[in-house]
Scaffold this motif. Structure first.
Motif, PDB file in Angstrom:
ATOM      1  N   SER A   9      -1.200   5.291 -12.790  1.00 19.87           N
ATOM      2  CA  SER A   9      -1.982   4.415 -13.667  1.00 19.87           C
ATOM      3  C   SER A   9      -3.383   4.165 -13.147  1.00 19.87           C
ATOM      4  O   SER A   9      -4.282   3.813 -13.920  1.00 19.87           O
ATOM      5  CB  SER A   9      -1.256   3.090 -13.878  1.00 19.87           C
ATOM      6  OG  SER A   9      -1.242   2.334 -12.670  1.00 19.87           O
TER       7      SER A   9
ATOM      8  N   ARG B 154      -3.212   8.472 -17.064  1.00 15.96           N
ATOM      9  CA  ARG B 154      -3.318   7.061 -16.694  1.00 15.96           C
ATOM     10  C   ARG B 154      -2.907   6.168 -17.863  1.00 15.96           C
ATOM     11  O   ARG B 154      -2.214   5.165 -17.683  1.00 15.96           O
ATOM     12  CB  ARG B 154      -4.755   6.721 -16.261  1.00 15.96           C
ATOM     13  CG  ARG B 154      -5.245   7.460 -15.026  1.00 15.96           C
ATOM     14  CD  ARG B 154      -6.450   6.794 -14.389  1.00 15.96           C
ATOM     15  NE  ARG B 154      -7.552   6.587 -15.306  1.00 15.96           N
ATOM     16  CZ  ARG B 154      -8.495   7.490 -15.590  1.00 15.96           C
ATOM     17  NH1 ARG B 154      -8.444   8.688 -15.009  1.00 15.96           N
ATOM     18  NH2 ARG B 154      -9.467   7.212 -16.428  1.00 15.96           N
TER      19      ARG B 154
ATOM     20  N   ALA C 184       0.877   6.160 -18.310  1.00 18.08           N
ATOM     21  CA  ALA C 184       1.494   5.392 -17.221  1.00 18.08           C
ATOM     22  C   ALA C 184       1.348   3.895 -17.469  1.00 18.08           C
ATOM     23  O   ALA C 184       2.288   3.114 -17.254  1.00 18.08           O
ATOM     24  CB  ALA C 184       0.865   5.783 -15.887  1.00 18.08           C
ATOM     25  N   ILE C 185       0.197   3.468 -17.945  1.00 14.70           N
ATOM     26  CA  ILE C 185      -0.014   2.054 -18.254  1.00 14.70           C
ATOM     27  C   ILE C 185       0.890   1.613 -19.403  1.00 14.70           C
ATOM     28  O   ILE C 185       1.471   0.521 -19.374  1.00 14.70           O
ATOM     29  CB  ILE C 185      -1.502   1.799 -18.583  1.00 14.70           C
ATOM     30  CG1 ILE C 185      -2.336   1.862 -17.293  1.00 14.70           C
ATOM     31  CG2 ILE C 185      -1.705   0.463 -19.285  1.00 14.70           C
ATOM     32  CD1 ILE C 185      -3.827   1.842 -17.518  1.00 14.70           C
TER      33      ILE C 185
ATOM     34  N   VAL D  26      -6.864   4.625 -22.542  1.00 15.62           N
ATOM     35  CA  VAL D  26      -6.494   3.752 -21.428  1.00 15.62           C
ATOM     36  C   VAL D  26      -6.679   2.295 -21.830  1.00 15.62           C
ATOM     37  O   VAL D  26      -5.785   1.453 -21.639  1.00 15.62           O
ATOM     38  CB  VAL D  26      -7.332   4.080 -20.172  1.00 15.62           C
ATOM     39  CG1 VAL D  26      -7.112   3.016 -19.097  1.00 15.62           C
ATOM     40  CG2 VAL D  26      -6.981   5.456 -19.635  1.00 15.62           C
TER      41      VAL D  26
END
Length: 824
Positions: free
Chosen positions: A642, A651, A654-655, A681
């Protein structure tokens, strides 16, 4: 042509309610022959002026022709929906009127004498093109067919530029100039375009001169000295910034709306490198005077390879923050450019042979990604093509070369595009790169500035390779379907033999398949080439011990459906040692189905850190966070990815997954990420923050709503504000919906928009919202309406009616009802 289709596949409701209409199959008896050549186009000269108020074009055409072989005293031209003012023979500066008949689609002109094949003659036509009065049906790939498009011509929409562009494929350019509108015609061209002086123009070939007039207009003279087909003629007009690069002294330019000028090279800037690469692999240096790319609003497809002047849909224009996640339009740019060789330089002689245009362009996306970003990237594009073709069983009954179809637009499908591209990739694998590209060179140079078909392609490959390749063309080009393989592996310890059993389970035909089978012990690989050609084949290989892996189709290029009896241990070995993108992805897929097994979890953890970012991201989307063992094992990797993964899309995913943990300790991570330069993101972070601190999320969403946002961040802001239940944010939400172009993203906003509308008490606001939904509904291409209309009308709007009636808001409910068409 790169078709961009709506992906309205996320909602099962849509498909469950799709109307099952009776299909007319009478076309199966109609052979679609190539157009008979009676006259040949030689040259077309046009003078055009535009009437923005009426969306008319006033044109004059001087068309040079001669009989193809037999003498003739007549000429038949395509001219759709025009006013014809005058038709005359032009000779030595004099005009002699000619008799003609016209049925609104075709002109039959009676010439002044019988002309021999060696005699050129020039026909002059004074006409008016009225595209908005022409009713022509498009297709799934091209959702309209009026040839000439006036975009916001009166400037009534202040958020949309005034533009003119043309779209010729398949046979729509004859709506704006009379011609023989068939792909097996080619001619040179010159166009004089008179436009308001504030606009720039684009057309095929070279801009020779510009002449300003005292009335605020300017005439641009474009000249194309090399022959090309009428459907590839192009005009573009608008208030564009023109950014110029070069390839070997030839102009490579990008026409974009002014706000995108600073990022034009980030979008299109790989084009000179692409030209160099394609010139190298084909052995044919870019054959045209220049290469320009222009973006058009409200474009009816994805992009179009007009000779020297490709037109792109507005989706090509991405701002700097969108581009951080990668250029979503790069494959389209590569696809259209390759058409300058396959489609423009050599053009399909009929729509039945569209494969020699579109299959090559589709295949070029694999070539470019492999060249620019590595083998994993190229293999991913190729695999995506396989999955695209296999996704629709209707594809299985269609030949690649198709002499029978209901409408010529129908050939622009997943058979001509991804299946055809995979057939070329398998051929490349079979004959080898050297022979493959030499064969392409021979095909191009033999047929340059002419037409080609699948047989000519086969002859080029046979001349280079020295092989009879009818077997390959017959099963892949002139046949339908694909292999369905049941593959089992065994090892006989007594005989020291590894065995592979292959069954072809598809009906009605058997395929002949050259295949590599790789046998692994540890990291050591022994490769065997075999031919699968029977209903059941058995292959045996000497092996001193039971192999760790037997890998059928070692290069992972075969277009097929397959089932295999591999174990988890086999797939773990495949991931670690076979190593190709598809090898690793297959292993991830198997492990994802077995997440109760600790070894599968370890494989997924390994794949979460794969060397290729896209496979890392794919793996993240496969892990099951609801499984406690997976949840614990994945968390530290997700936390690392992340913040540290070099790719923003990884990223972001993952977040998103960390947001499902709903841990307060990640609040600072999410809050910081909300301001990331990547929209994806930032959007995922805002939604993750909403799960643990709605107050902070609402506050940040209000702050961000005052700044431009796109993509995931835009939808996240809307979703967060809607979740607040604040009716005051309705105007913002509706404006965001209104400015989103026709797309899957807009479709996905519908549910949140109607959920908010259910809470809105103001009748005028509700009516505005309904009007925007209806406008979107009616703009969806006809090919998808049987899927989308029931969802919008019978589900979303009916639910909204029920809620308004329950709230006692009868006026609102009645207005919504009035916007739902009565069932026929």
């Amino acid at each position: 042509m790169k078709k961009i289709l709506f992906a309205f596949s996320l909602l099962a409701f849509v498909f469950a309610n799709a109307q099952q209409n009776k299909v007319d199959t009478s076309w199966k008896k109609i052979y679609r022959a190539s157009a008979t050549k009676i006259n040949d186009l030689v040259h077309t000269k046009l003078e055009v002026k535009f009437d923005y108020a009426q969306s008319y074009m006033y044109g004059k055409a001087w068309i040079t022709l001669h009989p193809h072989f037999y003498a003739t005293d007549s000429l038949r031209l395509d001219a759709k929906g025009m006013n014809i003012n005058k038709i005359a023979l032009f000779n030595n500066g004099k005009y002699t009127d000619l008799k003609y008949s016209y049925d609104s689609l075709t002109l039959l002109i009676h010439l002044n004498k019988t002309y021999k094949p060696s005699e050129n003659y020039i026909v002059f036509i004074d006409y008016v093109s009225k595209p908005n009065e022409l009713k022509r049906k498009g297709s799934a790939a091209i959702n309209d067919a009026k040839g000439l498009y006036f975009i916001n011509p009166k400037g009534e929409d202040k958020n949309k530029p005034i533009e003119i562009w043309t779209q010729g494929e398949t046979e729509s350019n004859s709506a704006w100039f009379p011609t023989i509108d068939k792909p097996n015609q080619k001619c040179t061209e010159e166009i004089y375009m008179t436009v308001p002086s504030k606009y720039v123009t684009l057309s095929n070939g070279k801009l020779v001169s510009q002449t300003k007039h005292t009335n605020g207009t300017r005439t641009d003279y474009w000249k194309m000295d090399l022959p090309h087909s009428p459907y590839l003629f192009f005009m573009g007009v608008g208030d564009y910034s023109v950014i110029k690069d070069y390839y070997k002294g030839k102009e490579v330019s990008y026409y974009v709306e002014k706000e995108y000028a600073p990022v034009a090279r980030k979008i299109f800037g790989n084009t000179p490198e692409m030209i160099a690469f394609y010139s190298s692999v084909t052995g044919v240096d870019f054959p045209w005077y220049k290469y320009s790319q222009i973006v058009g609003r409200d474009y009816v497809s994805g992009a179009m390879e007009n000779t020297t002047s490709t037109l792109h849909a507005e989706n090509a224009q991405q701002d700097a923050r969108e581009l951080i996640d990668g250029n979503a339009w790069e494959d389209v740019i590569a696809h259209e450019l390759f058409h300058q060789w396959f489609g423009d330089y050599v053009t399909c002689e009929s729509w039945s042979n569209i494969t020699v245009n579109e299959s090559f362009a589709d295949f070029s996306e694999t070539l470019w990604n492999e060249h620019k970003y590595g083998k994993d990237a190229g293999d991913e594009v190729n695999y995506r093509g396989i999955r695209s073709y296999l996704s629709n069983p209707e594809n299985y009954i269609k030949n690649l070369v198709r002499f029978y179809y209901a409408n010529k637009e129908d050939v622009f499908d997943q058979v001509s595009y991804p299946k055809g591209g995979r057939i070329l990739n398998m051929l490349r694998n079979y004959v080898g790169d050297s022979a493959f590209f030499k064969s392409l060179h021979l095909y191009l140079t033999t047929n340059k500035f002419k037409n080609g078909e699948a047989h000519q392609l086969r002859l080029a490959f046979e001349e280079v390779t020295g092989q009879d390749l009818n077997w390959y063309w017959n099963q892949w080009y002139f046949g339908s379907a694909h292999p369905k393989l049941n593959i089992t592996y065994a090892y006989n310890d007594n005989e020291k033999l590894a065995k592979v059993f292959v069954q072809q389970t598809q009906e009605n035909k058997l395929f002949k398949l050259p295949v590599y089978i790789d046998v692994y012990n540890g990291s050591e690989k022994v490769r065997h080439k075999v031919w699968v050609e029977n209903a059941a084949d058995t292959f045996e290989f000497k092996a001193a011990s039971k192999p760790d892996l037997i890998n059928f189709d070692g290069d992972k290029i075969l277009l097929c459906e397959k089932t295999e009896n591999k174990t988890l241990d086999n797939y773990i070995h495949q991931y670690k040692y076979a190593g190709l993108y598809v090898d690793r992805r297959e292993a991830v897929d198997f492990a994802a189905k077995n997440q109760s097994d600790s070894k599968a979890i370890e494989l997924l953890k390994l794949a979460m850190k794969d060397k290729y970012y896209s496979l890392r991201n794919y793996t993240l989307n496969k892990i099951n966070i609801s499984n406690d063992e997976v949840k614990v094992a994945a968390e530290p990797i997700l936390l690392e990815l992340s913040t540290k993964d070099p790719k923003s899309v990884v990223r972001a995913t993952a977040i998103e997954l960390l947001g499902r943990y709903k841990k307060q300790e990640y609040k600072n991570l999410f809050t910081k990420a909300v301001y990331d330069s990547s929209y994806t993101v930032a959007g995922n972070a805002l939604e993750a923050l909403l799960t643990i601190d709605s107050t902070s999320a609402f506050k940040i969403a209000k702050e961000l709503s005052t700044h431009p946002a796109k993509g995931k961040l835009s939808s996240a802001i809307s979703a967060t504000l809607i979740a607040s239940g604040d009716e005051n944010i309705f105007d913002f939400i509706l404006n965001e919906f209104e400015k989103t172009p026709l797309s899957q993203a807009k479709f996905e906003q519908l549910q949140s928009l109607t959920a908010l509308m259910a809470k809105v008490k103001n009748t005028e606001k509700v009516k505005r919202g309904v009007d925007q939904i209806v406008k979107f509904r009616d703009a969806i291409p006809q090919a998808y309406k049987s899927q989308t209309d029931p969802f919008i009308n019978n589900f979303l709007l009916m639910n909204l009616i029920n809620k308004k009636e329950a709230a006692g808001l009868k006026e609102q409910a009645d207005y919504i009802k009035s916007q739902i068409p009565e069932k026929k």
